[in-house]
Design a protein around this motif. Sequence first.
Motif, PDB file in Angstrom:
ATOM      1  N   LEU A 119       0.830  -1.212   0.000  1.00  0.00           N
ATOM      2  CA  LEU A 119       0.000   0.000   0.000  1.00  0.00           C
ATOM      3  C   LEU A 119       0.862   1.259   0.000  1.00  0.00           C
ATOM      4  N   ALA A 120       1.933   1.239   0.793  1.00  0.00           N
ATOM      5  CA  ALA A 120       2.818   2.409   0.834  1.00  0.00           C
ATOM      6  C   ALA A 120       3.463   2.656  -0.519  1.00  0.00           C
ATOM      7  N   ALA A 121       3.943   1.603  -1.172  1.00  0.00           N
ATOM      8  CA  ALA A 121       4.559   1.780  -2.500  1.00  0.00           C
ATOM      9  C   ALA A 121       3.522   2.221  -3.519  1.00  0.00           C
ATOM     10  N   LEU A 122       2.315   1.664  -3.446  1.00  0.00           N
ATOM     11  CA  LEU A 122       1.266   2.010  -4.396  1.00  0.00           C
ATOM     12  C   LEU A 122       0.847   3.474  -4.284  1.00  0.00           C
ATOM     13  N   LEU A 123       0.880   4.039  -3.082  1.00  0.00           N
ATOM     14  CA  LEU A 123       0.503   5.441  -2.887  1.00  0.00           C
ATOM     15  C   LEU A 123       1.687   6.389  -3.043  1.00  0.00           C
ATOM     16  N   LEU A 124       2.912   5.892  -2.816  1.00  0.00           N
ATOM     17  CA  LEU A 124       4.081   6.760  -2.904  1.00  0.00           C
ATOM     18  C   LEU A 124       4.521   6.995  -4.348  1.00  0.00           C
ATOM     19  N   LEU A 125       4.463   5.970  -5.170  1.00  0.00           N
ATOM     20  CA  LEU A 125       4.943   6.105  -6.546  1.00  0.00           C
ATOM     21  C   LEU A 125       4.197   7.197  -7.330  1.00  0.00           C
ATOM     22  N   PRO A 126       2.853   7.291  -7.269  1.00  0.00           N
ATOM     23  CA  PRO A 126       2.192   8.402  -7.976  1.00  0.00           C
ATOM     24  C   PRO A 126       2.602   9.777  -7.473  1.00  0.00           C
ATOM     25  N   LEU A 127       2.984   9.884  -6.189  1.00  0.00           N
ATOM     26  CA  LEU A 127       3.450  11.172  -5.688  1.00  0.00           C
ATOM     27  C   LEU A 127       4.814  11.544  -6.259  1.00  0.00           C
ATOM     28  N   LEU A 128       5.641  10.554  -6.577  1.00  0.00           N
ATOM     29  CA  LEU A 128       6.986  10.821  -7.071  1.00  0.00           C
ATOM     30  C   LEU A 128       7.030  11.070  -8.571  1.00  0.00           C
ATOM     31  N   ILE A 129       5.965  10.729  -9.278  1.00  0.00           N
ATOM     32  CA  ILE A 129       5.917  10.928 -10.732  1.00  0.00           C
ATOM     33  C   ILE A 129       5.161  12.224 -11.011  1.00  0.00           C
ATOM     34  N   PRO A 130       5.819  13.265 -11.512  1.00  0.00           N
ATOM     35  CA  PRO A 130       5.168  14.580 -11.620  1.00  0.00           C
ATOM     36  C   PRO A 130       3.974  14.604 -12.563  1.00  0.00           C
ATOM     37  N   ARG A 131       3.966  13.808 -13.610  1.00  0.00           N
ATOM     38  CA  ARG A 131       2.923  13.922 -14.622  1.00  0.00           C
ATOM     39  C   ARG A 131       1.608  13.268 -14.224  1.00  0.00           C
ATOM     40  N   LEU A 132       1.602  12.454 -13.208  1.00  0.00           N
ATOM     41  CA  LEU A 132       0.362  11.800 -12.812  1.00  0.00           C
ATOM     42  C   LEU A 132      -0.565  12.793 -12.118  1.00  0.00           C
ATOM     43  N   PRO A 133      -1.874  12.714 -12.367  1.00  0.00           N
ATOM     44  CA  PRO A 133      -2.819  13.697 -11.792  1.00  0.00           C
ATOM     45  C   PRO A 133      -3.220  13.341 -10.366  1.00  0.00           C
ATOM     46  N   ALA A 134      -4.158  14.133  -9.834  1.00  0.00           N
ATOM     47  CA  ALA A 134      -4.786  13.915  -8.520  1.00  0.00           C
ATOM     48  C   ALA A 134      -3.757  13.853  -7.403  1.00  0.00           C
ATOM     49  N   LYS A 135      -2.816  14.806  -7.391  1.00  0.00           N
ATOM     50  CA  LYS A 135      -1.780  14.816  -6.352  1.00  0.00           C
ATOM     51  C   LYS A 135      -2.370  15.108  -4.971  1.00  0.00           C
ATOM     52  N   ALA A 136      -3.379  15.988  -4.893  1.00  0.00           N
ATOM     53  CA  ALA A 136      -3.951  16.339  -3.585  1.00  0.00           C
ATOM     54  C   ALA A 136      -4.629  15.125  -2.953  1.00  0.00           C
ATOM     55  N   LEU A 137      -5.426  14.406  -3.737  1.00  0.00           N
ATOM     56  CA  LEU A 137      -6.091  13.212  -3.213  1.00  0.00           C
ATOM     57  C   LEU A 137      -5.071  12.153  -2.828  1.00  0.00           C
ATOM     58  N   ASN A 138      -4.066  11.982  -3.682  1.00  0.00           N
ATOM     59  CA  ASN A 138      -3.037  10.976  -3.399  1.00  0.00           C
ATOM     60  C   ASN A 138      -2.254  11.322  -2.139  1.00  0.00           C
ATOM     61  N   ALA A 139      -1.923  12.607  -1.970  1.00  0.00           N
ATOM     62  CA  ALA A 139      -1.204  13.032  -0.765  1.00  0.00           C
ATOM     63  C   ALA A 139      -2.052  12.828   0.487  1.00  0.00           C
ATOM     64  N   GLY A 140      -3.347  13.104   0.394  1.00  0.00           N
ATOM     65  CA  GLY A 140      -4.218  12.879   1.540  1.00  0.00           C
ATOM     66  C   GLY A 140      -4.288  11.416   1.931  1.00  0.00           C
ATOM     67  N   LEU A 141      -4.346  10.545   0.932  1.00  0.00           N
ATOM     68  CA  LEU A 141      -4.373   9.113   1.226  1.00  0.00           C
ATOM     69  C   LEU A 141      -3.062   8.645   1.831  1.00  0.00           C
ATOM     70  N   PHE A 142      -1.937   9.169   1.322  1.00  0.00           N
ATOM     71  CA  PHE A 142      -0.639   8.701   1.798  1.00  0.00           C
ATOM     72  C   PHE A 142      -0.312   9.227   3.191  1.00  0.00           C
ATOM     73  N   PHE A 143      -0.570  10.509   3.440  1.00  0.00           N
ATOM     74  CA  PHE A 143      -0.143  11.119   4.694  1.00  0.00           C
ATOM     75  C   PHE A 143      -1.189  11.017   5.803  1.00  0.00           C
ATOM     76  N   ILE A 144      -2.438  10.767   5.476  1.00  0.00           N
ATOM     77  CA  ILE A 144      -3.483  10.730   6.502  1.00  0.00           C
ATOM     78  C   ILE A 144      -4.101   9.338   6.621  1.00  0.00           C
ATOM     79  N   ALA A 145      -4.576   8.799   5.491  1.00  0.00           N
ATOM     80  CA  ALA A 145      -5.277   7.518   5.553  1.00  0.00           C
ATOM     81  C   ALA A 145      -4.316   6.352   5.776  1.00  0.00           C
ATOM     82  N   LEU A 146      -3.180   6.354   5.069  1.00  0.00           N
ATOM     83  CA  LEU A 146      -2.255   5.225   5.174  1.00  0.00           C
ATOM     84  C   LEU A 146      -1.724   5.011   6.593  1.00  0.00           C
TER      85      LEU A 146
END
Length: 507
Positions: free
Chosen positions: A119-146
């Motif tokens: 789960l950590a790798a699945l949520l971290l990789l989209p944050l590290l790739i600049p071109r992928l969208p929905a950074k705010a939602l992804n950051a919320g899932l990684f830093f709060i939900a995870l």
Amino acid sequence: MSDFAPPPFVRQELVPERAAPIKTTGFVGFLRTRLFNSPINVLLTIGGILLLWFTVVPSVKFLLIDAVWTGKDRTACLAPSPDQTVGACWPFIQAKFSQFIYGFYPEAERWRVDLTFALAALLLLPLLIPRLPAKALNAGLFFIALPCVAFFLLHGGGLKGFGVSWMEGLLSGFNDSIGDGGGKLVTFSQTVPIIGSLLWLLGKFLVLLSMAVFYVLLPLTWLNDKILASASPLWADFAATAAIVSLLLFFLAGGVRTGWRALAVSLLTFAGIFVVMAVMGLDRGGLPVVGTRLWGGLLVTLVVSVVGIVASMPVGIALALGRRSTIPLIRIFSIAFIEFWRGVPLITVLFFATYMLPLFVPTGFTIDGLMRALIGIALFAGAYQAEVIRGGLQAIPRGQGEAASALGLSWGKTTALIVLPQALRHVIPGLVNSFIALFKDTSLVSIVALFDLLGILRAAFADPVWSTPTTLFTGFAFTGLIYFAFCFGMSRYSLFVERRLNAHQRN
């Protein structure tokens, strides 16, 4: 006309051929222009080659050429005769590999650790790739939900209460501690004649403060009693918390005029929490409890380092802004906090957090041993991050803030949208340097009985089944490669971020 002679400046013969230019491209050109273009560089090149010959070649020979790859015990890694050399004992790593990753985590429950890593790798990789969208939602899932999901996955157990019950218990505990402290000061003041009156006044003030807080907490206590008397206390507490938080966000965001979006986001968030709680069975006890004393290996190293890095950033930002504040109380507190935590070694902080922190919490409130170390490391690293971030804040021209004020932006928006993003961009090397240092300093938690990767390695050395002369070097080489992989990865990614953020400044 035949006697006409050419002018003296006209050449009478062909120009001789010039020598071919020195090759500056390719492997030969690299050698000629970079390694052997001056006497000093020639000496440095020869010294570097000798250094590599006496370090890299023996290491490769030990780790690969003379290494032992198969075996079941120490006999496979012993030299058959005194004149033969044996390299790395890789069967030792194979036999202890699961222990290096999971520590003493029960084997039947290790799927929970694997799922957390996935789960950590699945949520971290989209944050590290600049071109992928929905950074705010992804950051919320990684830093709060995870973190919440990871806690219940790794530790297990269920929920006995949610927001209202937890808050009421915490505030009541602190209030009781204040009242008990005041009563003890009043009793102690009778035995100290010199400053007894001052202690008596302070004790009475604390007792009166505790009584006032008790009446303020009465509505919260009444609501908690109603929740506990319901048929399903956990879900009643969840519903009450969702209603209170959603209404507060609705009115703070503007009420009927502009608060509907905040209300919808809050309700959707609590709906997601409800789904996670129902799937994990947190209302029915959840997964079997695995105490943090059984955690170890790479699991503890990653938990301590990731939590320390993530938690230290907001602490560092708050302290850096506080140290530059114009309010004397905030500035003095920030300076004292930074200088205190930077003035003590991390070992002292870990000992204090492990053995002294429980003395400062309310009565009946316990903190897990790993959580104590995480709190100490986060505060310790936050003090260092604060000075790094303050250097970036000082690099921002004053005109940036003045221009924002001229546009009507508040101090908070100016800091969050204009000043702080530029400051963080300037200090990326310093921040990543602190992250790498923190990742390596996690090995100190073994001093307070937390077995990280190096702690598990030292425990594995005590196994007589694998006691050989090369086992020690093999184990440290293996852990060194793991540390190098993580640190090198952070370093290279920081260089990528720097190049991307500074692309507009290139000529």
